[in-house]
Scaffold this active site. Structure first.
Site, PDB file in Angstrom:
ATOM      1  CG  HIS A 143      44.026  45.192  50.975  1.00  0.00           C
ATOM      2  ND1 HIS A 143      44.553  46.273  50.312  1.00  0.00           N
ATOM      3  CD2 HIS A 143      43.520  44.386  50.008  1.00  0.00           C
ATOM      4  CE1 HIS A 143      44.371  46.139  49.016  1.00  0.00           C
ATOM      5  NE2 HIS A 143      43.762  45.000  48.804  1.00  0.00           N
ATOM      6  NE  ARG A 193      40.603  45.590  43.199  1.00  0.00           N
ATOM      7  CZ  ARG A 193      41.864  45.159  43.079  1.00  0.00           C
ATOM      8  NH1 ARG A 193      42.393  44.379  44.000  1.00  0.00           N
ATOM      9  NH2 ARG A 193      42.588  45.496  42.029  1.00  0.00           N
ATOM     10  CG  HIS A 236      48.049  43.950  47.768  1.00  0.00           C
ATOM     11  ND1 HIS A 236      47.415  42.908  48.409  1.00  0.00           N
ATOM     12  CD2 HIS A 236      47.113  44.521  46.967  1.00  0.00           C
ATOM     13  CE1 HIS A 236      46.155  42.842  48.013  1.00  0.00           C
ATOM     14  NE2 HIS A 236      45.939  43.814  47.136  1.00  0.00           N
ATOM     15  CG  ASP A 247      44.012  47.111  45.743  1.00  0.00           C
ATOM     16  OD1 ASP A 247      44.567  45.995  45.746  1.00  0.00           O
ATOM     17  OD2 ASP A 247      42.883  47.320  46.219  1.00  0.00           O
TER      18      ASP A 247
HETATM   19  C1  SIN Z   1      42.002  42.457  47.120  1.00  0.00           C
HETATM   20  O1  SIN Z   1      43.173  42.341  47.441  1.00  0.00           O
HETATM   21  O2  SIN Z   1      41.596  43.446  46.524  1.00  0.00           O
HETATM   22  C2  SIN Z   1      40.998  41.369  47.481  1.00  0.00           C
HETATM   23  C3  SIN Z   1      40.824  41.261  48.956  1.00  0.00           C
HETATM   24  C4  SIN Z   1      39.886  40.142  49.327  1.00  0.00           C
HETATM   25  O3  SIN Z   1      39.447  39.389  48.445  1.00  0.00           O
HETATM   26  O4  SIN Z   1      39.600  39.988  50.515  1.00  0.00           O
END
Ligand code: SIN
Length: 297
Positions: free
Chosen positions: A273, A288, A118, A120
């Protein structure tokens, strides 16, 4: 103090850091910079330029507080508050806790964040410009994050497919995989009416133009893209499956193996990612922030 002395003083605050491309070259590491120290505009401008050249920037060894993480993120734009309010860091609503840790049987963070490819908050009218993920507790094995270069995904798309998708638009929804995730995890409560209101489906171009570099990128993902608008359902699903497979192929990926105190800043307009997975018994915790971006065009 003379003008010269003032200038010398300012220059003494400049930080001496290197930007070193990582394999694949859309990622790079920043070594020698301390985000806990004051960051002069000149150094900040260098980071901005580096981030446009390398949409995944890995800042090594950042022993910074959540307040410093938030302050650095804010220099790129207003921050977004995640719809899962129960996983906000106390005192810092802009920080989402990503973690598989449970305390007294209750999860302390969103443990299944990123389990599908995805970009974000692509389900918002204004998706995230970028996200900054800061390592707090890392597992002894696993826990990597994969990134896929969506400019290269566009560049390498066969010409016929480019022509077919260039002007298409697709729907993105936070709810696309919600029930599937909810069925197998303790992290996803039923959403309230107010939360549902925050995550109404939106429509974005399948191919977006980066507002700062002008580069084109594919902008669909397995996690949030539900359908191509104006196409029959079967055709829409077949086309999306083809785009998902193309856009996440290993040749377009960088695998981030976390080191203690890494802060990774990625550009959601350029990459998708995926959290590659952590063994359940090994604790992992990261903080995050997400920066609001423009409406994709
Ligand atoms: C996310 O998708 O923001 C998390 C990625 C992760 O935990 O590696």
């Amino acid at each position: 103090m003379t003008a010269h002395a003032l200038l010398d003083d300012a220059h003494s605050l400049l930080q001496d850091f290197d930007i070193r491309p990582l394999p694949g070259s859309f990622a790079a590491e920043v070594v020698g910079l301390d985000l806990g120290r004051p960051l002069l505009d000149e150094d900040f401008a260098r980071i901005r330029r580096a981030h446009l050249a390398h949409p995944v920037l890995v800042f090594r060894g950042q022993r910074i507080t959540p307040a410093q993480h938030v302050a650095f993120s804010r220099r790129f734009g207003p921050l977004q508050i995640h719809v899962q309010k129960k996983f906000q860091l106390a005192g810092h609503p802009e920080v989402l806790i990503v973690s598989n840790i449970k305390e007294n049987g209750a999860p302390i963070g969103l443990g299944d964040a990123g389990h599908f490819w995805h970009s974000d908050l692509s389900y918002k009218e204004k998706p995230s410009l970028g996200s900054l993920l800061h390592a707090q507790v890392l597992p002894a094995e696993g826990g990597d994050t994969l990134f896929a270069d969506q400019h290269a995904a566009w560049d390498t798309l066969p010409e016929a497919l480019k022509a077919r998708v260039a002007t298409l638009r697709a729907e993105h929804s936070y709810l696309a995989k919600y029930e599937e995730l909810r069925a197998r995890s303790p992290w996803r409560p039923a959403l309230t009416a107010a939360q549902l209101e925050e995550v109404k489906p939106v429509v974005h171009p399948v191919v977006r133009t980066h507002p700062e570099t002008g580069r084109k990128a594919l902008f669909v993902s397995e996690h949030f893209t539900t359908r191509i608008v104006d196409l029959p359902e079967a055709e829409s699903q077949a086309l999306l499956a083809e785009l998902f497979a193309h856009s996440t192929q290993p040749a377009l990926q960088y695998r981030h193996q976390w080191q203690p105190h890494d802060l990774v800043f990625w550009d959601n307009r350029s990459v998708t990612h995926l959290a590659a997975g952590t063994p359940d018994h090994l604790p992992r915790k990261l903080y995050r922030t997400t920066i609001e971006g423009d409406q994709p065009f």
